[in-house]
Design a protein around this motif. Sequence first.
Motif, PDB file in Angstrom:
ATOM      1  N   ASN A  74       0.807  -1.223   0.000  1.00 22.06           N
ATOM      2  CA  ASN A  74       0.000   0.000   0.000  1.00 22.06           C
ATOM      3  C   ASN A  74       0.844   1.279   0.000  1.00 22.06           C
ATOM      4  O   ASN A  74       0.394   2.323   0.471  1.00 22.06           O
ATOM      5  CB  ASN A  74      -0.948  -0.017   1.211  1.00 22.06           C
ATOM      6  CG  ASN A  74      -1.675  -1.340   1.370  1.00 22.06           C
ATOM      7  OD1 ASN A  74      -1.484  -2.061   2.346  1.00 22.06           O
ATOM      8  ND2 ASN A  74      -2.484  -1.696   0.384  1.00 22.06           N
ATOM      9  N   ALA A 112      -7.065   2.164  -7.141  1.00 20.61           N
ATOM     10  CA  ALA A 112      -5.995   1.652  -6.268  1.00 20.61           C
ATOM     11  C   ALA A 112      -5.380   2.825  -5.497  1.00 20.61           C
ATOM     12  O   ALA A 112      -4.213   3.158  -5.634  1.00 20.61           O
ATOM     13  CB  ALA A 112      -4.939   0.885  -7.051  1.00 20.61           C
ATOM     14  N   CYS A 113      -6.242   3.453  -4.694  1.00 19.62           N
ATOM     15  CA  CYS A 113      -5.865   4.714  -4.025  1.00 19.62           C
ATOM     16  C   CYS A 113      -5.051   4.508  -2.765  1.00 19.62           C
ATOM     17  O   CYS A 113      -4.553   5.476  -2.191  1.00 19.62           O
ATOM     18  CB  CYS A 113      -7.126   5.503  -3.683  1.00 19.62           C
ATOM     19  SG  CYS A 113      -8.203   4.649  -2.492  1.00 19.62           S
ATOM     20  N   ALA A 114      -4.928   3.250  -2.294  1.00 12.30           N
ATOM     21  CA  ALA A 114      -4.243   2.966  -1.025  1.00 12.30           C
ATOM     22  C   ALA A 114      -4.815   3.884   0.072  1.00 12.30           C
ATOM     23  O   ALA A 114      -6.034   4.002   0.185  1.00 12.30           O
ATOM     24  CB  ALA A 114      -2.726   3.096  -1.188  1.00 12.30           C
ATOM     25  N   ASP A 144      -9.980   1.057  -3.553  1.00 20.27           N
ATOM     26  CA  ASP A 144      -8.875   0.112  -3.329  1.00 20.27           C
ATOM     27  C   ASP A 144      -9.480  -1.205  -2.849  1.00 20.27           C
ATOM     28  O   ASP A 144     -10.544  -1.214  -2.218  1.00 20.27           O
ATOM     29  CB  ASP A 144      -7.903   0.653  -2.270  1.00 20.27           C
ATOM     30  CG  ASP A 144      -6.544  -0.037  -2.332  1.00 20.27           C
ATOM     31  OD1 ASP A 144      -5.595   0.560  -2.878  1.00 20.27           O
ATOM     32  OD2 ASP A 144      -6.434  -1.190  -1.851  1.00 20.27           O
ATOM     33  N   CYS A 146      -8.243  -3.075  -0.600  1.00 19.07           N
ATOM     34  CA  CYS A 146      -7.884  -3.350   0.802  1.00 19.07           C
ATOM     35  C   CYS A 146      -8.727  -2.477   1.737  1.00 19.07           C
ATOM     36  O   CYS A 146      -8.604  -1.252   1.735  1.00 19.07           O
ATOM     37  CB  CYS A 146      -6.392  -3.068   0.973  1.00 19.07           C
ATOM     38  SG  CYS A 146      -5.812  -3.347   2.627  1.00 19.07           S
ATOM     39  N   LEU A 200     -10.431  -4.032  -8.646  1.00 17.78           N
ATOM     40  CA  LEU A 200     -10.305  -3.627 -10.052  1.00 17.78           C
ATOM     41  C   LEU A 200     -10.406  -4.822 -10.992  1.00 17.78           C
ATOM     42  O   LEU A 200     -10.547  -4.649 -12.195  1.00 17.78           O
ATOM     43  CB  LEU A 200      -8.949  -2.938 -10.281  1.00 17.78           C
ATOM     44  CG  LEU A 200      -8.775  -1.555  -9.664  1.00 17.78           C
ATOM     45  CD1 LEU A 200      -7.326  -1.112  -9.781  1.00 17.78           C
ATOM     46  CD2 LEU A 200      -9.694  -0.545 -10.338  1.00 17.78           C
ATOM     47  N   CYS A 201     -10.281  -6.010 -10.429  1.00 12.29           N
ATOM     48  CA  CYS A 201     -10.258  -7.210 -11.272  1.00 12.29           C
ATOM     49  C   CYS A 201     -11.449  -8.113 -10.980  1.00 12.29           C
ATOM     50  O   CYS A 201     -11.401  -9.322 -11.228  1.00 12.29           O
ATOM     51  CB  CYS A 201      -8.966  -7.983 -11.056  1.00 12.29           C
ATOM     52  SG  CYS A 201      -7.523  -6.961 -11.157  1.00 12.29           S
ATOM     53  N   ARG A 220      -2.072   4.073 -10.993  1.00 10.70           N
ATOM     54  CA  ARG A 220      -0.612   4.095 -10.885  1.00 10.70           C
ATOM     55  C   ARG A 220      -0.122   3.055  -9.880  1.00 10.70           C
ATOM     56  O   ARG A 220      -0.678   2.872  -8.796  1.00 10.70           O
ATOM     57  CB  ARG A 220      -0.152   5.486 -10.463  1.00 10.70           C
ATOM     58  CG  ARG A 220      -0.606   6.565 -11.471  1.00 10.70           C
ATOM     59  CD  ARG A 220       0.108   7.875 -11.263  1.00 10.70           C
ATOM     60  NE  ARG A 220      -0.025   8.388  -9.918  1.00 10.70           N
ATOM     61  CZ  ARG A 220       0.824   9.259  -9.375  1.00 10.70           C
ATOM     62  NH1 ARG A 220       1.858   9.695 -10.054  1.00 10.70           N
ATOM     63  NH2 ARG A 220       0.624   9.686  -8.148  1.00 10.70           N
ATOM     64  N   PHE A 226      -0.200  -7.315 -11.517  1.00 14.00           N
ATOM     65  CA  PHE A 226      -1.101  -8.165 -12.304  1.00 14.00           C
ATOM     66  C   PHE A 226      -0.360  -8.846 -13.457  1.00 14.00           C
ATOM     67  O   PHE A 226       0.667  -8.338 -13.919  1.00 14.00           O
ATOM     68  CB  PHE A 226      -2.241  -7.325 -12.904  1.00 14.00           C
ATOM     69  CG  PHE A 226      -3.071  -6.573 -11.892  1.00 14.00           C
ATOM     70  CD1 PHE A 226      -3.348  -7.131 -10.649  1.00 14.00           C
ATOM     71  CD2 PHE A 226      -3.590  -5.319 -12.179  1.00 14.00           C
ATOM     72  CE1 PHE A 226      -4.117  -6.443  -9.715  1.00 14.00           C
ATOM     73  CE2 PHE A 226      -4.357  -4.625 -11.256  1.00 14.00           C
ATOM     74  CZ  PHE A 226      -4.621  -5.188 -10.016  1.00 14.00           C
TER      75      PHE A 226
HETATM   76  C1  LIG Z   1       1.540   0.504  -4.415  1.00 10.09           C
HETATM   77  S1  LIG Z   1      -0.102   0.988  -4.043  1.00 10.09           S
HETATM   78  C2  LIG Z   1      -0.320   2.320  -5.187  1.00 10.09           C
HETATM   79  C3  LIG Z   1      -1.098   3.471  -4.589  1.00 10.09           C
HETATM   80  C4  LIG Z   1      -1.250   4.687  -5.500  1.00 10.09           C
HETATM   81  N1  LIG Z   1      -1.977   4.368  -6.708  1.00 10.09           N
HETATM   82  C5  LIG Z   1       0.090   5.283  -5.844  1.00 10.09           C
HETATM   83  O1  LIG Z   1       0.573   5.134  -6.961  1.00 10.09           O
HETATM   84  O2  LIG Z   1       0.693   5.903  -4.970  1.00 10.09           O
HETATM   85  C6  LIG Z   1      -0.999  -0.340  -4.812  1.00 10.09           C
HETATM   86  C7  LIG Z   1      -2.441  -0.445  -4.319  1.00 10.09           C
HETATM   87  O3  LIG Z   1      -3.153  -1.309  -5.210  1.00 10.09           O
HETATM   88  C8  LIG Z   1      -4.122  -1.980  -4.447  1.00 10.09           C
HETATM   89  N2  LIG Z   1      -4.577  -3.165  -5.194  1.00 10.09           N
HETATM   90  C9  LIG Z   1      -3.892  -4.313  -5.455  1.00 10.09           C
HETATM   91  N3  LIG Z   1      -4.655  -5.162  -6.147  1.00 10.09           N
HETATM   92  C10 LIG Z   1      -5.849  -4.547  -6.339  1.00 10.09           C
HETATM   93  C11 LIG Z   1      -7.059  -4.933  -6.983  1.00 10.09           C
HETATM   94  N4  LIG Z   1      -7.194  -6.119  -7.568  1.00 10.09           N
HETATM   95  N5  LIG Z   1      -8.086  -4.056  -6.981  1.00 10.09           N
HETATM   96  C12 LIG Z   1      -7.964  -2.828  -6.384  1.00 10.09           C
HETATM   97  N6  LIG Z   1      -6.853  -2.423  -5.747  1.00 10.09           N
HETATM   98  C13 LIG Z   1      -5.802  -3.272  -5.739  1.00 10.09           C
HETATM   99  C14 LIG Z   1      -3.396  -2.318  -3.160  1.00 10.09           C
HETATM  100  O4  LIG Z   1      -4.290  -2.597  -2.095  1.00 10.09           O
HETATM  101  C15 LIG Z   1      -2.566  -1.058  -2.935  1.00 10.09           C
HETATM  102  O5  LIG Z   1      -3.185  -0.171  -2.045  1.00 10.09           O
END
Ligand SMILES: C[S@@+](CC[C@H](N)C(=O)[O-])C[C@H]1O[C@@H](n2cnc3c(N)ncnc32)[C@H](O)[C@@H]1O
Length: 279
Positions: A74, A112-114, A144, A146, A200-201, A220, A226
Amino acid sequence: MEQIAGPEYSYLRQLVFDVSQNVLDASRDYLFDTRLTKVLRNQGMTRLDELVHKLRAQKNSALERDVAEAMTINETSFFRDLRPFDLLRQELLPKIIEARRFHRTLRFWSAACATGQEAYSVAMMLLEHFPMLVGWKFVIEGTDICSEVVQRAQAGRYHRIEINRGLPARFVVRYFDHVGEDWTVKPEVRKLCNFRQANLCGTSLPFNRATDSFDVIFLRNVMLYFDQPTRRTLLAGIHRVLAPDGILFLGSSEQPADLSLWTPILSGGTCYFRPRQPS
Ligand SMILES: C[S@@+](CC[C@H](N)C(=O)[O-])C[C@H]1O[C@@H](n2cnc3c(N)ncnc32)[C@H](O)[C@@H]1O
């Protein structure tokens, strides 16, 4: 010390893939040992093999989700990579604003906003640099998979260390309230952002073309978790909910799998993507 054997790790890897489509590398199996500590504690367990046994014995979707969520990374920060935000402010947003002058609405999605810093960065940028948009509607969605990070995003409360990463001092003073060791986004920033849990999936994206068309989507630093087919499907879905003149930002090391749908544009020391329209 390894608590479980190879086949059990591969069972956990497959489980994570099935729930979140995150592909975990076998060379990093040791991460299960550390990241699943809280899940074990919540289950009243001390060993990973007990957890694997329980997961195998009976389908338990909630527990599977807990395991997959615990394995997400995250990492994020305010104005991460800065250049996309500078480019938006200086070049891209003025054009979108001109194009939306009758509709007077701007829609952003931090997919995927964390813990929410990306969405709040957009909100602060709008308040700081576009004061002339009084009376406009801003919609900033953050999603997100999570649930724990979504709750943190909703709370908008950040530790000093998170605040010190990427936020200009004047933004801290102007847009945050100091609460003990933490800083909380002010209500004027908070009210511009909506956060919710979404995969997202999953079978469909959390937004659809008929009702939601975004001007800017941030996707991002998530596609790297994936595999190629998942990225392809996700980006086709993203294409459907992005306005024809909208903008997609990926992480600095990420590329769309299918360039027939996207035009990459290099500008301001970064790259963004425009959706190609069927001819
Ligand atoms: C590294 S963080 C990126 C946060 C932000 N987008 C950035 O670039 O700063 C990746 C995020 O993707 C989320 N994530 C991973 N798999 C996901 C999925 N299948 N659907 C939605 N979110 C997902 C994780 O929970 C995590 O918070």
